[in-house]
Structures are given as structure tokens and as C-alpha cells.
Design a protein around this motif. Structure first.
Motif, mmCIF file in Angstrom:
data_model
loop_
_atom_site.group_PDB
_atom_site.id
_atom_site.type_symbol
_atom_site.label_atom_id
_atom_site.label_comp_id
_atom_site.label_asym_id
_atom_site.label_seq_id
_atom_site.Cartn_x
_atom_site.Cartn_y
_atom_site.Cartn_z
ATOM 1 N N THR A 1 -8.925 10.164 3.695
ATOM 2 C CA THR A 1 -8.503 11.401 3.025
ATOM 3 C C THR A 1 -7.118 11.819 3.489
ATOM 4 N N ILE A 2 -6.849 11.715 4.779
ATOM 5 C CA ILE A 2 -5.522 12.054 5.302
ATOM 6 C C ILE A 2 -4.465 11.176 4.643
ATOM 7 N N VAL A 3 -4.749 9.896 4.554
ATOM 8 C CA VAL A 3 -3.803 8.958 3.936
ATOM 9 C C VAL A 3 -3.644 9.247 2.450
ATOM 10 N N GLN A 4 -4.752 9.466 1.772
ATOM 11 C CA GLN A 4 -4.715 9.748 0.330
ATOM 12 C C GLN A 4 -3.909 11.008 0.017
ATOM 13 N N MET A 5 -3.955 11.976 0.900
ATOM 14 C CA MET A 5 -3.245 13.239 0.693
ATOM 15 C C MET A 5 -1.813 13.197 1.242
ATOM 16 N N GLN A 6 -1.241 12.005 1.375
ATOM 17 C CA GLN A 6 0.130 11.786 1.846
ATOM 18 C C GLN A 6 0.379 12.225 3.273
ATOM 19 N N GLY A 7 -0.649 12.195 4.109
ATOM 20 C CA GLY A 7 -0.475 12.565 5.503
ATOM 21 C C GLY A 7 0.539 11.698 6.227
ATOM 22 N N VAL A 8 0.525 10.391 5.950
ATOM 23 C CA VAL A 8 1.476 9.500 6.613
ATOM 24 C C VAL A 8 2.901 9.815 6.163
#
Length: 167
Positions: free
Chosen positions: A86-93
Motif C-alpha cells: 500500500t505504501i508503494v502503491q500510494m507513491q510512498g517511495v
């Protein structure tokens, strides 16, 4: 936070409160729920609140205080492996890369970013490759060079580089 995503007084306090809850499992004994309260909170926040947290990050690219509070919370959530997709999907990176570019001199914020990148990169080759493709290796090395004497940055930064190079 949806209504006041840039409030310099409210947002850091709200994010800090969420971090405190996310960092604990509550009192877990025979009189409480089988599942730790902190674990359930982390799951609920990941599932239902990640878009809001990332919206706050996106709305405050120059506020190191708000970014620090947000990345502290994201780091606690990333520690729960189920939160990483979810973090990755929400552009966290992408938000972390932006913070590395804009605020490399901010030690506390860089420590948070390095820890979160370590958690993400350690969750498997797919995540590590994706993080590496976003230019993380170069950025991490740049931050490590600036903060050679800060173990809170060096240790997770080096660990992230190990996971990235292994992928």
C-alpha cells in the motif's frame, strides 16, 4: 488532516499521535483482544488512511517538520510487512526520493527515510528492484556521505544498499 493538510501546528501533532498509537500493541493480556491493538490500528490506518497520509506528504514537500512526522508514521507502518504494498502503491517511495533530493541535510528526516527504505527494500526482490529503479542507490549514497557520523542514518542506509544490491 484532509481539511487542514498544511496546518503547521495541527498536522505534526496529529501525525505524532498516530505514530504513538502505531508503535505499540497496547496492553495484551487475557482480558483484552487476542490481536494487539497496535497491530489492528496499523492495519486499519494502512487500509483506510494511507491516502490521507500521502496527501499530507504531497501537500508539504518543503515542510521538514510535517515530513518528519509523516515519515515517522510511514516507517512504523512499513515495519508491518503487509503495509508495504500500500505504501508503494500510494507513491510512498516517490515521496521518499523527493525528500532525499530536497532535504538531504536534515538528519532526523533522513534517518526516517533510510529506515523506511530499508523496510521496503528488505521485503523482497520486486520491491528492492523498484526502489533501485527510482534512483535510490545514488540518493542514499549522497545522504550517507553527508552524514558519515550519524549511525541513525548510516546503519539503515547501508542495510538498504545491501538489499538493493542483492536484488
Amino acid at each position: 488532516m484532509l481539511e487542514l493538510p498544511c496546518d503547521p501546528d495541527f498536522v505534526p501533532e496529529a501525525l505524532s499521535m498516530l505514530s504513538r498509537i502505531a508503535s505499540t500493541d497496547g496492553e495484551n493480556d487475557s482480558r483484552t483482544l487476542e490481536k494487539g491493538l497496535g497491530d489492528q490500528f496499523r492495519k486499519d490506518l494502512t487500509d483506510d488512511g494511507m491516502a490521507t497520509v500521502m496527501g499530507v506528504v504531497a501537500s508539504n514537500p518543503n515542510s521538514t517538520e510535517i515530513l518528519d512526522a509523516a515519515f515517522k508514521l510511514i516507517g512504523f507502518l512499513a515495519f508491518r510487512k503487509e503495509s508495504i504494498p500500500t505504501i508503494v502503491q500510494m507513491q510512498g517511495v516517490d515521496h521518499i526520493m523527493n525528500a532525499l533530493d530536497r532535504h538531504a541535510d536534515e538528519a532526523k528526516l533522513m534517518s526516517r527515510c533510510m529506515k523506511t527504505l530499508e523496510f521496503i527494500a528488505s521485503d523482497g526482490d520486486d520491491f528492492a528492484e523498484m526502489v533501485a529503479e527510482k534512483g535510490a542507490v545514488k540518493r542514499i549514497r549522497k545522504v550517507l556521505k553527508r552524514h558519515k557520523k550519524r549511525s541513525s542514518i548510516m546503519e539503515p542506509g547501508r542495510a538498504a544498499l545491501v538489499f538493493l544490491s542483492a536484488a
